[in-house]
Design a protein around this motif. Structure first.
Motif, PDB file in Angstrom:
ATOM      1  N   LYS A  96       0.982  -1.164  -0.052  1.00 23.66           N
ATOM      2  CA  LYS A  96       0.011   0.005   0.086  1.00 23.66           C
ATOM      3  C   LYS A  96       1.012   1.344   0.099  1.00 23.66           C
TER       4      LYS A  96
ATOM      5  N   THR B 285       0.549   5.518   0.456  1.00 21.90           N
ATOM      6  CA  THR B 285      -0.282   6.760   0.675  1.00 21.90           C
ATOM      7  C   THR B 285       0.427   7.874   0.280  1.00 21.90           C
ATOM      8  N   GLU B 286      -0.171   8.571  -0.298  1.00 25.75           N
ATOM      9  CA  GLU B 286       0.235   9.813  -1.059  1.00 25.75           C
ATOM     10  C   GLU B 286      -0.837  11.147  -1.378  1.00 25.75           C
TER      11      GLU B 286
ATOM     12  N   GLY C 204       4.174   2.585   3.394  1.00 19.01           N
ATOM     13  CA  GLY C 204       3.165   3.486   2.836  1.00 19.01           C
ATOM     14  C   GLY C 204       3.931   4.114   1.633  1.00 19.01           C
ATOM     15  N   LYS C 205       5.354   3.789   1.400  1.00 19.30           N
ATOM     16  CA  LYS C 205       6.093   4.700   0.455  1.00 19.30           C
ATOM     17  C   LYS C 205       6.573   3.612  -0.633  1.00 19.30           C
TER      18      LYS C 205
ATOM     19  N   LYS D 119      -4.835  12.489   1.678  1.00 19.67           N
ATOM     20  CA  LYS D 119      -4.028  11.578   1.157  1.00 19.67           C
ATOM     21  C   LYS D 119      -4.934  10.335   0.525  1.00 19.67           C
ATOM     22  N   GLN D 120      -4.347   9.719  -0.167  1.00 18.67           N
ATOM     23  CA  GLN D 120      -5.406   8.633  -0.844  1.00 18.67           C
ATOM     24  C   GLN D 120      -4.462   7.201  -0.865  1.00 18.67           C
ATOM     25  N   ALA D 121      -5.096   6.132  -0.821  1.00 22.32           N
ATOM     26  CA  ALA D 121      -4.270   4.941  -0.758  1.00 22.32           C
ATOM     27  C   ALA D 121      -4.186   4.270  -1.893  1.00 22.32           C
ATOM     28  N   ARG D 122      -3.220   3.559  -2.599  1.00 24.63           N
ATOM     29  CA  ARG D 122      -3.185   2.806  -3.571  1.00 24.63           C
ATOM     30  C   ARG D 122      -2.026   1.593  -3.509  1.00 24.63           C
ATOM     31  N   THR D 123      -2.084   0.662  -4.391  1.00 20.63           N
ATOM     32  CA  THR D 123      -1.005  -0.386  -4.294  1.00 20.63           C
ATOM     33  C   THR D 123       0.276  -0.234  -5.223  1.00 20.63           C
TER      34      THR D 123
END
Length: 793
Positions: free
Chosen positions: A454, A456-457, A609-610, A596-600
Motif C-alpha cells: 500500500k 499513501t500519498e 506506505g512509500k 491522502k489516498q491509498a493505492r498499491t
C-alpha cells in the motif's frame, strides 16, 4: 586550513595522470595487467621527426595561474608546467611513475629506520634558465611553502609535504636528502613539478609572482608570450636544455571551446584538439564522403548531412512557395531564412572538405564514470538497498553503450582506486557481486520492500512514468550553453556525447568517436578544474579542484561541509527529506496538508506506505547525451527489480554545486580521474564523513556520504607502508571494502578522442600517460628520411 582539508585537496593536483612518457623501470611492472586501451599517438623515432615547425594545440581556457599548487590552477596550468618545469617523476604508458632521467640520476629510499630518508641524486647538467643549478635550496623552499605551517602561502594542497621533517644537502651539491617525520609511501608524488626558489621562497612570490609569468624555467620549452587577445600561450624551444632538444620551434596552446573546435580545425587554426563525439563523427563523415566521391563519377555538391540535410521535399517546396508567394512580409522573411540556411550549408560543406585532412586518434582517458548513491538518508541509507541497486546493473552493457560504437574495449572498470594497467589495479567487484536479479530482489525483500504494498500519498499525485523525467527548468537553450570542459567530478562526463539514444548508438557502425563526460561545475572564483594533463583538455585534470572548492565555499575555510541548502520549488519535487537540508525553514506558515489516498505499488516495491522511488540527477546540457542514455538504461535495469528511478535533468552549472556537493540526489553519474598515488589522493573521496561542530557533516570529497572506519584505517596503513608491494596489497583490500560498502559503482573508463593532422607524430590520445613534449613534431617526408639514411651510411 585544517589538515583534513589540505589532504582533501591533494587529489586535485598531485596525482592526476599527466606529464611526459618515458621508458624506465617502475615498481610492479607486471602488476595491474595490460591497459584497457593503448596509446594512439603515431609513435615515431626521433630520427624520423623533422626539426623545427609549429604545432597549435587546443586547450579549454587560458590559465588564471601558472602555479599548479594554487586552487585556481587548471589543466592548461599543468600542461604548461609539464613542458617548462622539472618533473622528477613522470607517468609511463601504464600510468605508473618512473624517474625522469632528464632531472634525476637516481632517487631512492636509503633509510627506513628510525626514519624514512629519501636521497635524490640530480642530473649534473640540470640548470634553471638563469644558469643556476637545480639544487637543495629549491627543494627546501617548496617544502616550506607547501607544508602547511605558514598560512601566508595560498596553497591548495600540502599532501605529503606535511610529513617531511627536514631537507638538507647531501655529500655534494647534486644530492638532496629528505627526512620524513612519518613514513610516506607516495614520496614520488613530491616535487613534481619543482618550482625555482624564486617562486616558492616568499609568500608574495608564491601567491602572485607565478600567476601570469614564469621568469625562471627548466624544461624542454621556455614560456613565451601569454596573449589574451589571441587566447594563446607560446612555448618556445629552450636553448639551454641539456636533454634531447625539442623537435618543434614553438608549441602554441590555443584556447578554443570544444563546440567550436571542428570549425577551428577546418579553418587551419589548430593542428591538434581533443574533440567530442559530434566532432569525431564529422571527421568520420568527411572521410566517408571523400571515399564515396572517388568511387562515384561526377559526385559532388552538398553533403547528405549537416544544415538542411533533414529538409524533406515537401518542406522545401513549401519554403519556396512562401519565399515567392503573394505575402511580401512572409516572403521577405522566408527568403532571408533560405539565404542563411544556404550560407550555413555552404560553410558546413567547406568545413567538411577541410576536415578530410584530419585523423581521429582514440584511447581511454585516465578517468572513470561511476554511479554514485547518496547514503546519507532515504532508502539508500540502507546498505542492502545500495547493494541491490548495484546487483541490478549490467555494467558491461552500460559500458558498451558508450564504448562499443567507438571500437574501444567495453570492459567495466573493476576498481575505484586504479585503472587497468596500473600496479595497484585488481578487479575487486566480486566483493559486491555481479549482475544478479534474484540476488537484488532478495536484498530488497530482506530490507522490507515488497511488491504490491500500500502507498499513501497526496491526492492527485502522479506516479510511474508521469512522475519521471523531471526538469528543473534552469537549463539554458541553444548551442554553446553546455559545459565544454573536461570532467572530473561532477564535470562534463558527456562532453563527447551523442544525441542518439543508447541502443541506436551501440549499433551504429560509424562510431567515428564518442566520449561521454560528466557534467562539470561552472567555473568561478575559487573553482578550478582538476589537473589532468592528458590532452583531453581541461577537464581531466579538468576537474576536480572545482569540487572541493565549491564545498569549501559552502562550508568555510577549514572544511568542505555538507551544509544546509534551501532547494528551489522545482528541485524539491520528489526530493527525500534530509537532515540539514533546511527544507521549509524561514516560512511564515505551511500550506495545509493535502488529503491522502491509498493505492498499491503494483509491480514496484513499497514499504511503510512509500514507493521505492529514487531521484536520479543527470546533466541536461549539450554534450551530455551519452550520459543521459546510460542513465536511462540504468533506470530500466532498476525497474526490473521493482525500483523506480525518477530521472531529473538539471542545468550543467547546477549539477555539481546544487545537487552532488549539497547531497540533493539519490543517484547520479559523474567521474573521477585516475591517480598514480591512491593512498594519498583517493582517501578524501572515500573517507568516512565526520560530524562537525555545527551539526553538519565533514564529507571532504566523499559525496556519496558512505564510508567506514575500516576503510579509513586501510588507507592510513597503505600511506605509511614503505614496502611497495605491501602498500599495493593494502590498496586492493581498501578497494574491496569500498565495493562492499556500495556507495559508488565504477562503470567504464571514458573515451578519449583527439583530432590531429596525420603527419603530426608522438601526439594524440595519450591514454594513461601524457606527452613527452620534446618528441612531438612533424614526420619527415619519405624523401628526407631516405636522404638521412644515405648520409648515415
Amino acid at each position: 586550513m585544517s589538515q583534513r582539508r589540505r589532504r582533501s585537496l591533494a587529489f586535485l593536483t598531485s596525482g592526476v595522470l599527466a606529464l611526459p612518457l618515458l621508458a624506465g623501470c617502475g615498481a610492479g611492472d607486471e602488476e595491474g595487467g595490460p591497459v584497457a586501451a593503448g596509446q594512439d599517438i603515431a609513435m615515431t623515432s626521433r630520427d624520423r621527426v623533422a626539426d623545427g615547425g609549429v604545432v597549435r594545440w587546443a586547450v579549454d581556457t587560458l590559465p588564471d595561474t601558472l602555479n599548479t599548487f594554487q586552487a585556481d590552477a587548471d589543466a592548461t596550468t599543468a600542461r604548461i608546467a609539464g613542458a617548462v618545469l622539472p618533473q622528477l617523476f613522470v607517468m609511463d604508458a601504464k600510468g605508473q611513475p618512473v624517474a625522469n632521467p632528464d632531472y634525476l640520476e637516481k632517487a631512492e629510499i636509503v633509510a627506513r629506520e628510525p626514519k624514512q630518508v629519501v636521497l635524490y641524486k640530480l642530473n649534473q647538467q640540470a640548470v634553471w634558465s638563469d644558469g643556476r643549478e637545480i639544487g637543495a635550496a629549491d627543494f627546501v623552499a617548496q617544502w616550506r611553502a607547501l607544508n602547511g605551517k605558514d598560512s601566508a602561502y595560498w596553497t591548495a594542497r600540502n599532501a605529503g609535504y606535511e610529513r617531511i621533517e627536514k631537507i638538507e644537502r647531501g655529500k655534494t651539491d647534486l644530492e638532496v636528502k629528505v627526512t620524513f617525520a612519518k613514513p610516506y609511501t607516495d614520496w614520488r608524488s613530491l616535487f613534481t613539478p619543482l618550482y625555482p626558489k624564486q617562486v616558492t621562497g616568499t609568500p608574495d612570490a608564491f601567491n602572485e609572482g607565478a600567476r601570469g609569468a614564469l621568469k625562471v624555467t627548466a624544461g624542454a620549452f621556455n614560456l613565451g608570450a601569454v596573449d589574451k587577445k589571441t587566447a594563446t600561450v607560446a612555448l618556445t624551444r629552450n636553448a639551454r636544455w641539456w636533454g634531447r632538444p625539442a623537435k618543434l620551434d614553438t608549441l602554441v596552446l590555443t584556447a578554443v571551446p570544444r563546440a567550436e573546435r571542428p570549425a577551428a580545425l577546418a579553418a587551419g587554426k589548430l593542428d591538434m584538439a581533443e574533440i567530442d563525439r559530434t566532432g569525431a563523427d564529422r571527421i568520420a563523415l568527411a572521410h566517408r564522403d571523400a571515399k564515396a566521391a572517388k568511387g562515384a563519377e561526377g559526385a559532388g555538391g552538398a553533403p547528405a548531412h549537416g544544415p538542411g540535410a533533414s529538409v524533406t521535399a515537401a518542406q522545401a517546396t513549401m519554403s519556396w512557395a512562401i519565399a515567392y508567394g503573394a505575402d511580401e512580409s512572409k516572403a521577405k522573411e522566408e527568403q532571408a531564412s533560405r539565404a542563411a540556411n544556404a550560407e550555413a550549408a555552404k560553410k558546413y560543406a567547406e568545413e567538411q572538405n577541410a576536415l578530410r585532412t584530419f585523423a581521429v586518434r582514440k584511447s581511454l582517458e585516465p578517468a572513470y564514470t561511476q554511479l554514485a548513491m547518496n547514503g546519507a538518508s532515504g532508502p539508500l541509507a540502507d546498505e542492502r538497498v545500495r547493494r541491490a541497486v548495484a546487483r541490478a546493473l549490467d555494467r558491461k552493457a552500460l559500458a558498451e553503450i558508450v564504448l562499443k560504437p567507438l571500437g574501444l574495449p567495453a570492459k567495466p572498470v573493476g576498481s575505484h582506486l586504479a585503472l587497468a594497467g596500473q600496479p595497484a589495479y585488481a578487479d575487486n567487484s566480486d566483493a559486491l557481486g555481479g549482475q544478479d536479479t534474484q540476488a537484488a530482489q532478495a536484498l530488497l525483500a530482506d530490507a522490507g520492500w515488497r511488491r504490491g504494498g500500500k502507498i499513501t500519498e497526496p491526492a492527485g499525485a502522479k506516479a510511474g512514468p508521469e512522475a519521471s523525467s523531471e526538469d528543473d527548468g534552469k537549463t539554458p537553450a541553444g548551442p554553446g550553453t553546455g559545459n565544454d570542459g573536461l570532467y572530473v567530478v561532477g564535470q562534463d562526463d558527456e562532453r563527447n556525447g551523442d544525441e542518439r539514444a543508447g541502443d541506436e548508438r551501440a549499433g551504429d557502425e560509424q562510431g567515428g568517436a564518442g566520449n561521454p563526460q560528466d557534467a562539470r561545475p561552472a567555473a568561478g572564483p575559487g573553482l578550478s578544474p582538476a589537473l589532468t594533463v592528458t590532452p583531453l583538455a581541461a577537464q581531466q585534470q579538468a576537474s576536480l579542484l572545482a569540487q572541493a572548492d565549491v564545498a569549501r565555499a559552502a562550508g568555510g575555510p577549514d572544511a568542505a561541509r555538507d551544509t544546509a541548502t534551501t532547494a528551489t520549488d522545482t528541485d524539491a519535487k520528489g526530493a527525500p527529506v534530509r537532515e540539514g537540508d533546511g527544507a521549509g525553514q524561514g516560512k511564515a506558515s505551511a500550506a495545509p496538508a493535502p488529503a491522502k489516498q491509498a493505492r498499491t505499488s503494483g509491480s514496484m516495491l513499497a514499504k511503510d506506505g512509500k514507493a521505492l522511488s529514487l531521484r536520479f540527477v543527470l546533466p541536461s546540457g549539450p554534450g551530455s547525451e551519452s550520459l543521459r542514455a546510460v542513465g536511462e538504461r540504468i533506470a530500466q535495469m532498476l525497474q526490473k527489480v521493482g525500483i523506480q528511478a525518477e530521472l531529473k535533468k538539471v542545468a550543467d552549472e547546477s549539477f555539481f554545486k546544487d545537487h552532488i556537493a549539497s547531497g540533493q540526489y539519490d543517484l547520479a553519474l559523474y567521474s573521477w580521474p585516475a591517480t598514480a598515488y591512491p593512498a594519498t589522493d583517493a582517501r578524501p573521496i572515500f573517507a568516512k564523513p565526520e560530524p562537525a561542530a555545527d551539526g553538519s557533516l565533514l564529507v571532504e570529497q566523499n559525496y556519496t556520504r558512505v564510508g567506514t572506519d575500516h576503510i579509513d584505517q586501510l588507507f592510513d596503513q597503505a600511506l605509511g607502508e614503505l614496502d611497495e608491494g605491501a602498500s599495493r596489497d593494502l590498496i586492493r583490500k581498501t578497494d574491496a571494502r569500498i565495493w562492499a560498502a556500495a556507495g559508488s559503482i565504477p562503470l567504464y573508463q571514458r573515451p578519449e578522442l583527439v583530432a590531429v593532422k596525420p603527419s603530426l607524430v608522438n601526439a594524440g590520445a595519450f591514454g594513461l600517460g601524457a606527452p613527452r613534449f620534446q618528441d612531438i613534431g612533424w614526420k619527415k617526408s619519405p624523401a628526407a628520411t631516405e636522404k638521412n639514411a644515405k648520409e648515415k651510411k
